[in-house]
Design a protein around this motif. Structure first.
Motif, PDB file in Angstrom:
ATOM      1  N   PRO A  25      53.185  47.738  48.985  1.00  0.00           N
ATOM      2  CA  PRO A  25      52.942  48.124  47.602  1.00  0.00           C
ATOM      3  C   PRO A  25      51.474  47.870  47.288  1.00  0.00           C
ATOM      4  CG  PRO A  25      53.962  45.964  47.667  1.00  0.00           C
ATOM      5  CD  PRO A  25      53.907  46.466  49.092  1.00  0.00           C
ATOM      6  N   VAL A  26      50.930  48.581  46.324  1.00  0.00           N
ATOM      7  CA  VAL A  26      49.502  48.460  46.036  1.00  0.00           C
ATOM      8  C   VAL A  26      49.271  48.137  44.560  1.00  0.00           C
ATOM      9  CG1 VAL A  26      48.620  49.854  47.934  1.00  0.00           C
ATOM     10  CG2 VAL A  26      49.416  50.990  45.870  1.00  0.00           C
ATOM     11  N   LYS A  62      53.102  38.820  37.760  1.00  0.00           N
ATOM     12  CA  LYS A  62      54.229  39.724  37.956  1.00  0.00           C
ATOM     13  C   LYS A  62      54.575  39.839  39.439  1.00  0.00           C
ATOM     14  CE  LYS A  62      57.317  42.867  36.981  1.00  0.00           C
ATOM     15  NZ  LYS A  62      58.659  42.416  36.537  1.00  0.00           N
ATOM     16  N   VAL A  63      53.565  39.900  40.289  1.00  0.00           N
ATOM     17  CA  VAL A  63      53.788  39.941  41.735  1.00  0.00           C
ATOM     18  C   VAL A  63      54.496  38.670  42.196  1.00  0.00           C
ATOM     19  CG1 VAL A  63      52.610  39.839  43.967  1.00  0.00           C
ATOM     20  CG2 VAL A  63      51.921  41.536  42.284  1.00  0.00           C
ATOM     21  N   GLU A 110      61.151  40.267  48.337  1.00  0.00           N
ATOM     22  CA  GLU A 110      62.130  41.330  48.512  1.00  0.00           C
ATOM     23  C   GLU A 110      61.792  42.557  47.670  1.00  0.00           C
ATOM     24  OE1 GLU A 110      64.571  41.672  50.756  1.00  0.00           O
ATOM     25  OE2 GLU A 110      63.605  39.872  51.574  1.00  0.00           O
ATOM     26  N   VAL A 111      61.409  42.322  46.412  1.00  0.00           N
ATOM     27  CA  VAL A 111      61.016  43.444  45.545  1.00  0.00           C
ATOM     28  C   VAL A 111      59.780  44.128  46.108  1.00  0.00           C
ATOM     29  CG1 VAL A 111      60.153  44.078  43.259  1.00  0.00           C
ATOM     30  CG2 VAL A 111      62.056  42.463  43.472  1.00  0.00           C
ATOM     31  N   GLY A 150      57.079  48.624  48.872  1.00  0.00           N
ATOM     32  CA  GLY A 150      56.287  49.042  50.028  1.00  0.00           C
ATOM     33  C   GLY A 150      56.925  50.184  50.795  1.00  0.00           C
ATOM     34  N   GLU A 151      58.264  50.175  50.889  1.00  0.00           N
ATOM     35  CA  GLU A 151      58.971  51.263  51.565  1.00  0.00           C
ATOM     36  C   GLU A 151      58.777  52.581  50.817  1.00  0.00           C
ATOM     37  OE1 GLU A 151      62.919  49.789  51.660  1.00  0.00           O
ATOM     38  OE2 GLU A 151      62.567  48.438  53.371  1.00  0.00           O
ATOM     39  N   ILE A 152      58.835  52.506  49.492  1.00  0.00           N
ATOM     40  CA  ILE A 152      58.641  53.720  48.686  1.00  0.00           C
ATOM     41  C   ILE A 152      57.190  54.193  48.779  1.00  0.00           C
ATOM     42  CG2 ILE A 152      58.773  54.662  46.349  1.00  0.00           C
ATOM     43  CD1 ILE A 152      60.957  52.515  45.808  1.00  0.00           C
ATOM     44  N   ALA A 153      56.248  53.253  48.771  1.00  0.00           N
ATOM     45  CA  ALA A 153      54.832  53.606  48.902  1.00  0.00           C
ATOM     46  C   ALA A 153      54.574  54.295  50.239  1.00  0.00           C
ATOM     47  CB  ALA A 153      53.966  52.358  48.769  1.00  0.00           C
TER      48      ALA A 153
END
Length: 490
Positions: free
Chosen positions: A394-395, A430-431, A437-438, A443-446
């Motif tokens: 994730p970025v 927030k991170v 896990e979130v 990251g998978e979606i990114a």
């Protein structure tokens, strides 16, 4: 399945998934993680008529990266001229030079003949090029730019050697507009325009201390935008490297829509990919303790306009305020610049590595849980975001139009923040709250988005089709109208 049928099928499937998501508690983004490139923007950004019929590519309003061009080299091979100010020194180069290298190496490997006209430099990478790529260097002009007269003379010589050039490509103003005028088979790629810079100027001015004087560039910027609006029309075709720039070129710079084409940057998907074991090795190698549960990474030039003074202050405050952050988070920084030394002052949570070569950079990304880029430069589209996304991360990025319009298009991909210390701190907290896990799911979606949009292959095949479309008339006909999509082999 043919490309036209594939597009129509994807459209219908996406609409169905939207409907299912509306009737259930399951997120559309969850459904979009499957093998089909079904994303929110794939439905919203592309008009319906492009999904069920052939069309002229020059009229396509969205990013060409989302189209499915054939991965096989086309029947016709091109002779391509590239004008670029500098050729990269290994992997230590700015975004424009890296784009030029990645794109044209891919085109040369696909069988096209590429001639690069660039500035003479002892640091340029001239080895390991395919035989079909030729580098023509000239001493720089007194101002340090590509010497237009000398480079053009070399171009003319090569244009009369063998067959003439089929297409001319210039990275930004590598070839000045005066020489580009009236050349119909020419395309320019814009990696940053003056209009975008105004946003950067506003941010920089808001962040200056009360005693600091206003930068004179602010008053000089508007005349520069007006000058660009005037001379940009001398280039026949314009490639916007982000969705936002494509919109600006059409609406603000008033370039006819059929002359503006959006092809977002891509990076080498064979280099940047998930590899968790190497990431764990890299963590141990750079001294990240095993007790750390979350690793944040940054990469690039560690300078003021990349947001590092703000980032330094945000990290400093969070480390002072949060025992959980101090005990569980490590920050790994790859790059060089004056703020590298400052980050070391923040203590053992910060690991400053200096600049990394490409193989080490790939391992660096795999050692992270999230990638952060605090840039204050609104122009262009930073390659580090794409490298991180392809690596499965994730970025986190500044809320600039180019970033939110092309990369972090949803909270499911990452986090955006305002260019303020408070907003940066909120994102960091927030991170920490979301946890590993979130972050892994984001990251998978990114990565899913990056695989379908931002690979070097997607970028190269899109440029290849544009170049075939606008190239001079072939001496030998192959019966294909390359401006039409899809073709039988797509």
């Amino acid at each position: 399945m043919a490309a036209k049928d594939r597009l129509n099928f994807q459209y219908c499937m996406c609409c169905l998934l939207f409907a299912l998501s509306a009737l259930s508690s399951v997120s559309f983004i969850y459904w979009s993680q499957g093998p089909a490139p079904c994303t929110i923007d794939s439905v919203i950004s592309t008009p319906r008529e492009y999904y069920n019929q052939s069309f002229n590519l020059l009229s396509f309003p969205s990013a060409w990266n989302q189209l499915s061009f054939s991965q096989r080299p086309p029947p016709r091979k091109l002779k391509i001229a590239l004008f670029v100010k500098k050729w990269p020194h290994q992997n230590r180069a700015g975004g424009l030079e890296r784009h030029a290298l990645t794109l044209h190496l891919a085109l040369a490997r696909r069988g096209h003949q590429v001639h690069v006209f660039t500035t003479l430099s002892k640091n340029s990478t001239l080895s390991n090029h395919p035989a079909s790529m030729k580098i023509h260097q000239t001493p720089p002009s007194p101002g340090g730019y590509l010497n237009q007269a000398l480079a053009w003379e070399q171009f003319r010589t090569q244009n009369m050697t063998g067959k003439p050039f089929d297409v001319i490509h210039t990275e930004s103003v590598g070839l000045f507009h005066g020489r580009a005028r009236n050349i119909s088979n020419l395309a320019v790629s814009w990696h940053g325009i003056a209009y975008e810079t105004i946003h950067s100027d506003i941010v920089q001015d808001l962040l200056r201390s009360p005693n600091a004087s206003r930068h004179p560039g602010i008053t000089e910027r508007l005349p520069k935008v007006i000058e660009e609006v005037k001379f940009f029309r001398d280039y026949a075709h314009h490639v916007a490297t982000s969705d936002h720039v494509g919109d600006v070129l059409k609406r603000i710079y008033m370039i006819p829509e059929e002359q503006v084409h959006i092809i977002v940057n891509g990076v080498d998907e064979k280099v940047y990919k998930p590899y968790s074991m190497r990431g764990e090795e890299f963590r141990r190698k750079v001294g990240v303790p095993d007790s750390v549960t979350l690793v944040i990474g940054m990469a690039g030039r560690l300078v003021k306009d990349k947001g590092h003074p703000l980032m330094f202050e945000a990290f400093k405050q969070v480390l002072n305020e949060s025992e959980s952050f101090r005990g569980n988070v490590a920050v790994v920084v790859a790059g060089n610049g004056p703020w590298g030394g400052r980050y070391k002052e923040l203590g053992p949570n910060l690991h400053v590595l200096g600049p990394l070569e490409q193989p080490q950079l790939a391992m660096f990304y795999n050692s992270l849980d999230v990638f952060l880029n605090p840039t204050l430069r609104a122009q262009g589209l930073d390659h580090t975001f794409i490298e991180a996304m392809l690596s499965g991360l994730p970025v986190m990025g500044t809320r600039f139009a180019s970033i939110t319009g092309s990369l972090i298009v949803s909270p499911d991909i990452g986090y955006t923040f305002l260019p303020t210390v408070d907003s940066l701190k909120k994102s960091l907290y927030k991170v920490l709250e979301d946890g590993k896990e979130v972050l892994k799911k984001k990251g998978e979606i990114a990565r899913n988005r990056a695989q379908h949009r931002f690979t070097a292959t997607k970028m190269a095949t899109a440029y290849e089709r544009l170049f075939l479309c606008i190239s001079r008339e072939a001496e030998v006909k192959d019966d294909y109208d390359y401006c039409t999509y899809p073709l039988p082999f797509d």
